[in-house]
Each structure stands twice: as structure tokens, then as C-alpha cells.
Design an enzyme around this catalytic site. Structure first.
Site, PDB file in Angstrom:
ATOM      1  CG  ASP A  24       3.442  15.316  13.053  1.00  0.00           C
ATOM      2  OD1 ASP A  24       3.783  14.269  12.597  1.00  0.00           O
ATOM      3  OD2 ASP A  24       2.235  15.426  13.450  1.00  0.00           O
ATOM      4  N   GLY A  54       0.215  12.251  15.196  1.00  0.00           N
ATOM      5  CA  GLY A  54       1.634  12.025  15.677  1.00  0.00           C
ATOM      6  C   GLY A  54       1.587  12.299  17.160  1.00  0.00           C
ATOM      7  CB  THR A 109       1.107   2.628   0.312  1.00  0.00           C
ATOM      8  OG1 THR A 109       0.398   1.174   0.282  1.00  0.00           O
ATOM      9  CG2 THR A 109       0.079   3.393  -0.931  1.00  0.00           C
ATOM     10  CE1 TYR A 149      -2.920   5.785   2.393  1.00  0.00           C
ATOM     11  CE2 TYR A 149      -2.463   3.473   1.854  1.00  0.00           C
ATOM     12  CZ  TYR A 149      -2.149   4.687   2.375  1.00  0.00           C
ATOM     13  OH  TYR A 149      -0.733   4.642   2.772  1.00  0.00           O
ATOM     14  NE  ARG A 192      -8.997  -5.091   6.852  1.00  0.00           N
ATOM     15  CZ  ARG A 192      -7.787  -4.698   7.301  1.00  0.00           C
ATOM     16  NH1 ARG A 192      -7.757  -4.258   8.403  1.00  0.00           N
ATOM     17  NH2 ARG A 192      -6.591  -4.689   6.802  1.00  0.00           N
ATOM     18  CG  ASP A 233      -8.124  -7.134   4.071  1.00  0.00           C
ATOM     19  OD1 ASP A 233      -7.454  -5.885   3.734  1.00  0.00           O
ATOM     20  OD2 ASP A 233      -8.222  -7.668   4.860  1.00  0.00           O
TER      21      ASP A 233
END
Ligand code: UDP
Length: 329
Positions: free
Chosen positions: A31, A36, A117, A141, A281, A284
Site C-alpha cells: 500500500d 490508506g 463492485t 469507475y 446526485r 445514482d
């Protein structure tokens, strides 16, 4: 098993690294600590502080020998930012994952669990979402995560990679012992924001959209506890076979609206938590919740936390005891 955990100092990665240590695995966290936190790295793990773009360090880490598996969390994950800076997202998420896969191939490491995701589904044709539904993301994304899923599928065929993509719904909550939790800066997520209002650090929460075609007009999400995500990762890694690509939704199967969530937080914290309607938003989807039956039958996984109040209680414990998060500025 010796396991490399990229992004192991982040929110989900750090909980998974701890679960691996608890299960007796040897853990190396990789990382760069941009997002992080050093304090989130389990004392039993070794930390390599480096970027995945640093091929020399990545190669030297694998060359130290003995790795049997990788859990890959390191990624950029802010949807709105991905719309503004798509190439940065392709670079960090896709290019760096390809670099990781090449290095794994060179060193003969054939097991990977990947942090995917539900954003890969875009606006789903219906809910609950099953794994076979069309994946058509609506932001960069989601595109980057879907591109990686395809690279994993193709690698399973071409060089015997065993890979499992876990498509999480909304990661939420904190470690049951109150020692680890969510700490993003800036904080875009609903639960920490609502709890900041309860702590008096914000005046109110804005409900982004109250005219959605849902039961109370606000968006519905599936909040999955971070320790339940960790148990899913462990089961996926331990059962992974070379040459096989698998993908599972990881959610509770229950939808919670923004209003439900604020009510749960009011009852857990005893604070009023003023809430005000605000415009939607962008990007969404109205309603996202999982059908988790494939992971139940495929991995024998089921969530411990199915009541949103219990999820919020763990988050409340963390935020109350760590008002500055990990406190590293
Ligand atoms: N949300 C909200 N107010 C906030 C933050 C989020 O109403 O201050 C809503 C957001 O529009 C979404 C839900 O809460 O419908 C969950 O958002 P979050 O950012 O936590 O997760 P996401 O679903 O975007 O991954």
C-alpha cells in the site's frame, strides 16, 4: 498461505488483512498509504509502502518468494472524481492491475480475489441483482472495474489464473471490537456523514433525491458489513482453483433507503440528526440490492449482520471512539 494484500491499509483491505492473520495466513500488505492508513495495518502483517506502478518494488516483493495468493483492493474509488479524471482511473485501476497480473504470472502466483463492485451493473434492469444480469456501468469507475473482470476471465483461460471477482454492494460498519473503521478524506459516504451529524460535526445531512420511484422516494442500497466482506474474501481465496474465473455478488439481499438509514442512526445514537431534501446526485441508480444466493451456494457464505441497526452500531462505536479517524492528518 502467504498472501499479498494490495490496498491492505484501506477500509475493506485492512479488515480482510486482519481476517487473514486471524486465520493463520502470512500477510504482506502492499500500500502506498496515499489513501490508506499505517495504523490500519495489522501488527502481524508486513507493510511494503509502495505504489503498484513501481514495477521494481512489486517484482522484488514477489521475488522474496512463497506467495500463493493475492487479494487486490488497491484502486481509486470516487465515482465523481472518475468522471472528471477518467484517464487517471484507467491508469491506476486498469494499468496497475495489468502490471500486478503480469508480475503474478512471472512468479507463478495463480490465486487472486478481486475487489469488484455492483457499479459494474450500472442501472440494473431489475432488483434484486443477479450475477448474470447485463453489466453496463454508467461511470468510468465502473468501467475500470469491469475491464479488470474481463482481464481476469481471459487470464484464467490463457495462463491458468484462478480468480474470483467479488462485486460488493455498499461496504459499511466497523470492526466489532471498535479498533478499525472507515476513514476517508473527504468523506462521501452516507453512514459516516450521518454519524458526523450525530456527533455535532455537521449541522445536517442532505438527502440526495427524495423523488425517486422507491417506497419513500429516497435511494435504496444494500449495506454489507465490512467483516462480512472479509469472510467472503477468505472463503473465495481458500477455495480458489487455478484456471477458474468466478464472480459473486456480496450483499445482504436487503434494501435500505436513505430515510431508513437515517432513522436507524437516530435510534442507535439517540440524536435528532436533522435531514434535508437536496437535488439528486448525478449517476445514482434509484435502487441497488443483491441477490446473494450464488455466493451462499458457491462459497457457503452468509452475512452475520443483516439488521441495518447493528451495522450502524459498529460504525457509531468506531466514529465515537475515533472522531479523527486514524488521526494521521
Ligand atoms: N447520500 C445522501 N446524502 C449524502 C451521501 C449519500 O443522500 O450526504 C445517498 C446517495 O445519494 C446514495 C446513498 O446515500 O443514494 C448511498 O451513498 P454512498 O455515497 O454512501 O454510497 P454509493 O451508493 O454511492 O456507493
Amino acid at each position: 498461505m502467504k498472501v499479498l494484500v494490495t490496498g491492505g491499509a484501506g477500509y475493506v483491505g485492512s479488515h480482510c488483512a486482519r481476517a487473514l492473520c486471524d486465520a493463520g495466513h502470512e500477510v504482506v500488505v502492499y500500500d502506498d498509504l496515499r489513501a490508506g492508513h499505517r495504523a490500519a495495518v495489522d501488527a502481524r502483517a508486513t507493510l511494503v509502502e509502495a505504489d503498484l506502478a513501481d514495477s521494481a518494488t512489486l517484482n522484488a516483493t514477489f521475488a522474496s518468494g512463497g506467495f500463493e495468493g493475492v487479494m487486490h483492493f488497491a484502486a481509486s474509488l470516487d465515482v465523481a472524481e472518475s468522471v472528471r479524471l477518467p484517464l487517471a482511473y484507467y491508469e491506476n485501476n486498469v494499468v496497475n492491475t495489468i502490471r500486478l497480473l503480469r508480475t503474478m504470472e512471472q512468479h507463478g502466483v495463480r490465486r487472486l480475489v478481486f475487489s469488484s463492485t455492483c457499479a459494474t451493473y450500472g442501472v440494473p434492469e431489475s432488483v434484486p441483482i443477479t450475477e448474470g444480469m447485463l453489466q453496463d456501468p454508467i461511470n468510468p469507475y465502473g468501467h475500470t472495474k469491469l475491464a479488470i473482470e474481463w482481464a481476469l476471465r481471459d487470464s484464467a483461460t490463457a495462463w491458468d489464473l484462478g480468480a474470483c471477482a467479488l462485486r460488493y454492494f455498499n461496504a459499511a460498519g466497523a470492526a466489532a471490537d471498535g479498533t478499525m473503521g472507515e476513514d476517508h478524506d473527504p468523506e462521501p459516504h452516507l453512514i459516516p456523514i450521518v454519524l458526523q451529524v450525530a456527533m455535532g460535526r455537521r449541522d445536517k445531512v442532505f438527502m440526495f433525491g427524495v423523488d425517486y420511484p422507491t417506497r419513500d422516494g429516497t435511494c435504496v442500497r444494500d449495506y454489507i458489513h465490512v467483516e462480512d466482506l472479509a469472510s467472503a474474501h477468505l472463503l473465495a481465496l481458500e477455495s480458489q482453483k487455478p484456471g477458474v474465473f468466478r464472480r459473486f455478488n456480496v450483499g445482504t439481499g436487503r434494501g435500505t433507503s436513505v430515510k431508513d438509514l437515517i432513522d436507524a442512526a437516530r435510534s442507535v445514537t439517540g440524536h435528532a440528526i436533522p435531514a434535508e431534501p437536496a437535488p439528486r446526485r448525478p449517476g445514482d441508480p434509484p435502487e441497488l440490492y443483491a441477490d446473494p444466493s450464488e455466493i451462499a451456494s458457491g462459497l457457503g457464505w452468509k452475512p452475520k449482520y443483516t439488521d441495518i441497526r447493528e451495522v450502524v452500531e459498529t460504525a457509531w462505536e468506531w466514529h465515537r471512539s475515533h472522531p479523527q479517524g486514524y488521526g494521521e492528518g
